[in-house]
Design an enzyme around this catalytic site. Structure first.
Site, mmCIF file in Angstrom:
data_model
loop_
_atom_site.group_PDB
_atom_site.id
_atom_site.type_symbol
_atom_site.label_atom_id
_atom_site.label_comp_id
_atom_site.label_asym_id
_atom_site.label_seq_id
_atom_site.Cartn_x
_atom_site.Cartn_y
_atom_site.Cartn_z
ATOM 1 N N TYR A 71 20.927 12.288 19.181
ATOM 2 C CA TYR A 71 21.244 12.366 20.615
ATOM 3 C C TYR A 71 21.440 13.788 21.130
ATOM 4 O O TYR A 71 21.648 13.993 22.326
ATOM 5 C CB TYR A 71 22.494 11.545 20.941
ATOM 6 N N CYS A 83 67.824 5.156 7.999
ATOM 7 C CA CYS A 83 69.032 5.867 7.566
ATOM 8 C C CYS A 83 70.278 5.431 8.323
ATOM 9 O O CYS A 83 71.382 5.891 8.014
ATOM 10 C CB CYS A 83 68.837 7.379 7.691
ATOM 11 N N LYS A 106 26.125 4.190 23.637
ATOM 12 C CA LYS A 106 27.034 4.752 22.628
ATOM 13 C C LYS A 106 27.002 3.844 21.400
ATOM 14 O O LYS A 106 27.660 2.808 21.372
ATOM 15 C CB LYS A 106 28.453 4.853 23.190
ATOM 16 N N ASP A 119 27.656 2.462 17.695
ATOM 17 C CA ASP A 119 28.871 2.406 16.895
ATOM 18 C C ASP A 119 28.543 2.680 15.432
ATOM 19 O O ASP A 119 28.089 1.787 14.701
ATOM 20 C CB ASP A 119 29.508 1.012 17.051
ATOM 21 N N GLU A 125 0.830 -1.204 0.000
ATOM 22 C CA GLU A 125 0.000 0.000 0.000
ATOM 23 C C GLU A 125 0.867 1.258 0.000
ATOM 24 O O GLU A 125 0.566 2.241 -0.695
ATOM 25 C CB GLU A 125 -0.921 0.002 1.230
ATOM 26 N N ARG A 129 31.154 14.363 10.569
ATOM 27 C CA ARG A 129 31.901 14.979 11.657
ATOM 28 C C ARG A 129 33.253 15.511 11.180
ATOM 29 O O ARG A 129 33.695 16.569 11.591
ATOM 30 C CB ARG A 129 32.129 13.956 12.787
ATOM 31 N N CYS A 162 66.783 11.753 6.865
ATOM 32 C CA CYS A 162 66.074 10.479 7.045
ATOM 33 C C CYS A 162 64.794 10.517 6.202
ATOM 34 O O CYS A 162 63.889 11.320 6.484
ATOM 35 C CB CYS A 162 65.740 10.286 8.525
ATOM 36 N N GLU A 170 23.096 7.397 27.930
ATOM 37 C CA GLU A 170 22.665 6.952 26.603
ATOM 38 C C GLU A 170 23.648 5.908 26.093
ATOM 39 O O GLU A 170 24.849 6.014 26.346
ATOM 40 C CB GLU A 170 22.637 8.141 25.631
ATOM 41 N N SER A 189 34.967 15.570 20.402
ATOM 42 C CA SER A 189 35.037 14.144 20.706
ATOM 43 C C SER A 189 34.775 13.968 22.203
ATOM 44 O O SER A 189 34.613 14.952 22.926
ATOM 45 C CB SER A 189 36.411 13.583 20.328
ATOM 46 N N LEU A 190 34.732 12.734 22.671
ATOM 47 C CA LEU A 190 34.458 12.464 24.083
ATOM 48 C C LEU A 190 35.685 11.864 24.753
ATOM 49 O O LEU A 190 36.402 11.060 24.149
ATOM 50 C CB LEU A 190 33.290 11.479 24.221
ATOM 51 N N CYS A 201 68.708 3.856 13.486
ATOM 52 C CA CYS A 201 67.501 4.100 12.686
ATOM 53 C C CYS A 201 67.384 3.042 11.593
ATOM 54 O O CYS A 201 68.342 2.806 10.842
ATOM 55 C CB CYS A 201 67.557 5.492 12.063
ATOM 56 N N LYS A 242 33.538 2.916 28.175
ATOM 57 C CA LYS A 242 33.689 1.895 27.134
ATOM 58 C C LYS A 242 33.616 0.502 27.755
ATOM 59 O O LYS A 242 34.318 0.208 28.732
ATOM 60 C CB LYS A 242 35.013 2.076 26.391
ATOM 61 N N CYS A 291 65.279 9.336 15.999
ATOM 62 C CA CYS A 291 66.357 9.467 15.023
ATOM 63 C C CYS A 291 66.637 10.949 14.861
ATOM 64 O O CYS A 291 65.753 11.704 14.430
ATOM 65 C CB CYS A 291 65.944 8.854 13.686
#
Length: 665
Positions: free
Chosen positions: A222, A407, A113, A115, A33, A134, A428, A111, A80-81, A404, A310, A422
């Site tokens: 959010y 080099c 988080k 992904d 429909e 972002r 280098c 809330e 950012s957090l 190094c 996290k 180095c």
């Protein structure tokens, strides 16, 4: 009913059904429909193009092609957090919030988080006008055409909304939809996608919007960003208001009156997260009251009023085959573990950073070991432990390299620093190309048509030996290079020439002075106004600037003491790069408040807090986050933190109004 009225009625009906199906998950008509009504609308619109409406449900199917995604500066920065990986770290954050606010009781909104890929949706008069990724938080790519195809993104809002505001959300791919997409790919003989997050993020940059429309993407909102949010007073109010205007907001969010309730919320979803329709890697905890959020403010990178807890990262064990060493643009040596491929959190991991010699010694990591790998914050793979039961008898301790790998120069390790370096910064190869790649990067000179691979090729062919050489390149020199057509060569040369308009603070950042990031470069540019003043500055003058410590000051002095660096800067000056603040930037800047330190507290009538702080700095003053004996004035608005008032009174620091401050200027 006129044709126009028919079209408007169908649009409104389809918007309602769309909202019920994709946002509320409560469909009231069948798919068939819905499709029939949509087809009827498409036929009417095709026959009557004068009634075109960019918010029409018929435009959800996509079809427009975007060749290049324009870079757009956010009206309000997307921060950012900060992360917490334990309840102890969360408790420390809560204690800091209480201390800064000077109160004992704070409520929080929790809330999940999700992904996915962060998105900024701009609405004007209730209509979606722009969608921007972002990016780096300062600027992102406009992907409006693709976002319009996502059914849970309202093109036209309902109710009483502000004239203009930004909605912040996450573009996610539900697990069920992701599984179905992979099933179809496998049936077609194609490789499956690795994980929902990367697939969602990649979808936003597809050039054909009809392909985006075929993917079951969702948008979960959010937050809002605006000059004023009117009667909205709390984060929880934002979520409720977002729902009423037509946004999709997860129902799992909860208002908590104490950190104990926050912990209970975290424990519950740590166990139950795999029952959710989307992937989630943690819980975002926010101070609920917006006035308190204003009071707490931001660090250079993140809000002080929010933190992401996290969940424990997924672990896997695998064999460490070889330790190799990478050389960064500053000469820093990073040891890398080369692993037997192992699937971890939806991606195949083959390499992991070992950070430095101390980390290798601390964990006693050796080639041939079976190691446990996890993703730090579920992003960067790292080795967290060794399975000593699997270690062979002939295992040899790791001997960190002394020279190094690129080099052959003997490495140095400065006192108090974890990494080896180095010192051959002008000879280098990875340091040379690394500095050039930093110079052309988006946050620095942002040179269009020039990428890392091309830099490596130009260096290898002897066309450039430093970033100043970029400004001598010609189309004729570039054409003989592999995969370099005439148009590509012209774009590269034009991109280099266009970078001469990049403002001074970004040029300063682009030079690649050690410890001088974006924020420090802005502070230096603002304090000294031009490159000559910075090059002549002594340690005392540098450390006198807010947040410039001895380590940064010594690095700046050392950089400009080097004749090679001074020669390159002189060349860049001759090529026309911006090495002083523009007249526009200098306008409105005075020394009226020089030597005075201000603390800003509360909500103000005519100025936003950010604007007020900028005015202080533009007029030579310093902004501090907390009151001390060195504070000159507290600029107080409504809802000033009670602890700040008490401390100001105790120390005898004058408390002034917004108008008092303006009168000073």
């Amino acid at each position: 009913m006129t044709v126009k009225e028919q079209i408007e009625a169908l649009r409104q009906e389809l918007r309602e059904h769309n909202h019920k199906y994709y946002v509320l998950d409560e469909p009231t008509i069948s798919d068939y429909e819905f499709d029939m009504k949509l087809r009827q609308l498409q036929q009417l619109e095709a026959a009557n193009p004068e009634f075109h409406d960019p918010t029409s449900p018929s435009l959800r199917v996509g079809g427009a092609v975007t060749k290049n995604f324009e870079t757009v500066v956010h009206d309000f920065r997307m921060y950012s957090l900060d992360n917490a990986y334990s309840k102890e770290e969360l408790a420390e954050w809560e204690a800091r919030v209480h201390r800064l606010l000077g109160v004992d009781n704070v409520s929080y909104t929790c809330e999940l988080k999700y992904d996915g890929a962060s998105i900024n949706l701009t609405y004007e008069n209730g209509k979606l006008s722009r969608a921007v990724t972002r990016g780096d938080g300062i600027q992102g790519d406009e992907v409006t055409t693709n976002i319009r195809t996502i059914r849970s993104v309202p093109l036209q809002l309902k109710g009483d909304y502000p004239e203009k505001f930004d909605a912040r959300g996450e573009i996610v791919l539900p697990v069920e939809g992701f599984t179905q997409m992979n099933k179809e790919r496998v049936e077609r003989g194609e490789d499956p996608y690795m994980n929902p997050r990367n697939t969602a993020s990649g979808s936003l940059k597809l050039q054909d919007s009809s392909l985006v429309a075929q993917r079951p993407l969702d948008c979960l909102v959010y937050g809002f960003a605006a000059r004023s949010l009117g009667d909205i007073k709390t984060q929880y109010d934002i979520l409720e208001q977002a729902r009423s205007w037509g946004f999709k907001v997860p129902a799992e969010a909860k208002l908590c009156s104490s950190i104990d309730e926050v912990m209970q919320f975290i424990d519950h979803w740590d166990q139950q997260r795999h029952q959710l329709p989307y992937e989630t890697d943690g819980v975002v905890v926010k101070v609920n009251t917006l006035a308190q959020q204003e009071e707490l403010g931001y660090t250079a990178k993140a809000p002080r009023w929010a933190i992401a807890y996290k969940f424990k990262a997924e672990q896997a064990s695998t064999m460490l085959r070889e330790i190799t060493y990478q050389v960064g643009r500053t000469g820093a040596i990073t040891p890398v573990a080369n692993l037997d491929p192992v699937l971890l959190a939806g991606t195949t991991v083959k390499r992991a950073s070992l950070h430095n010699a101390d980390q290798i010694a601390k964990l006693d990591i050796r080639e041939g070991d079976t190691v446990f790998v996890e993703k730090g914050g579920e992003i960067i793979p790292k080795i967290v432990a060794v399975d000593f039961n699997q270690r062979t008898q002939d295992s040899e301790p790791t001997s960190y390299i002394a020279h190094c790998p690129e080099c052959g120069t003997q490495l140095v390790r400065n006192e108090g620093e974890a990494q080896h370096f180095c010192p051959n910064d002008t000879g280098c190869p990875p340091q040379i190309t690394g500095r050039i790649q930093h110079f052309i990067s988006r946050k620095a000179m942002d040179i269009e048509g020039l990428g890392g691979e091309t830099v490596e090729l130009l260096f290898k062919e002897g066309l450039i030996a430093n970033y100043a050489d970029l400004y001598t390149l010609t189309v004729k020199q570039l054409l003989p290079l592999d995969r370099m057509a005439l148009k590509s060569a012209e774009n590269l040369v034009q991109g280099v020439q266009a970078s001469k308009e990049v403002p001074f603070e970004r040029v300063l950042f682009a030079l690649g002075i050690r410890h001088v990031g974006e924020t420090v470069a802005k502070k230096l540019a603002k304090a000294f106004k031009n490159i000559d003043a910075i090059m002549a500055a002594e340690l005392a003058a540098l450390t006198a600037i807010d947040e410039i410590g001895e380590r940064i000051a010594e690095s700046v002095v050392s950089f400009f003491r080097d004749p090679h660096n001074r020669e390159i800067v002189d060349r860049l000056k001759d090529y026309g790069l911006q090495f002083s603040l523009s007249q526009e930037q200098l306008e409105g800047q005075t020394e009226v408040l020089k030597g005075k330190t201000f603390v800003v507290s509360g909500v103000f009538e005519t100025l936003g807090r950010t604007e007020l702080k900028k005015m202080i700095e533009d007029n030579g003053g310093k902004v501090a986050s907390s009151i001390s004996s060195k504070t000159s004035f507290v600029v107080a608005g409504d809802n000033m933190g009670p602890s700040k008032k008490t401390k100001a009174d105790k120390l005898g620091v004058p408390i002034i109004t917004e108008q008092d401050f303006l009168d000073m200027l």
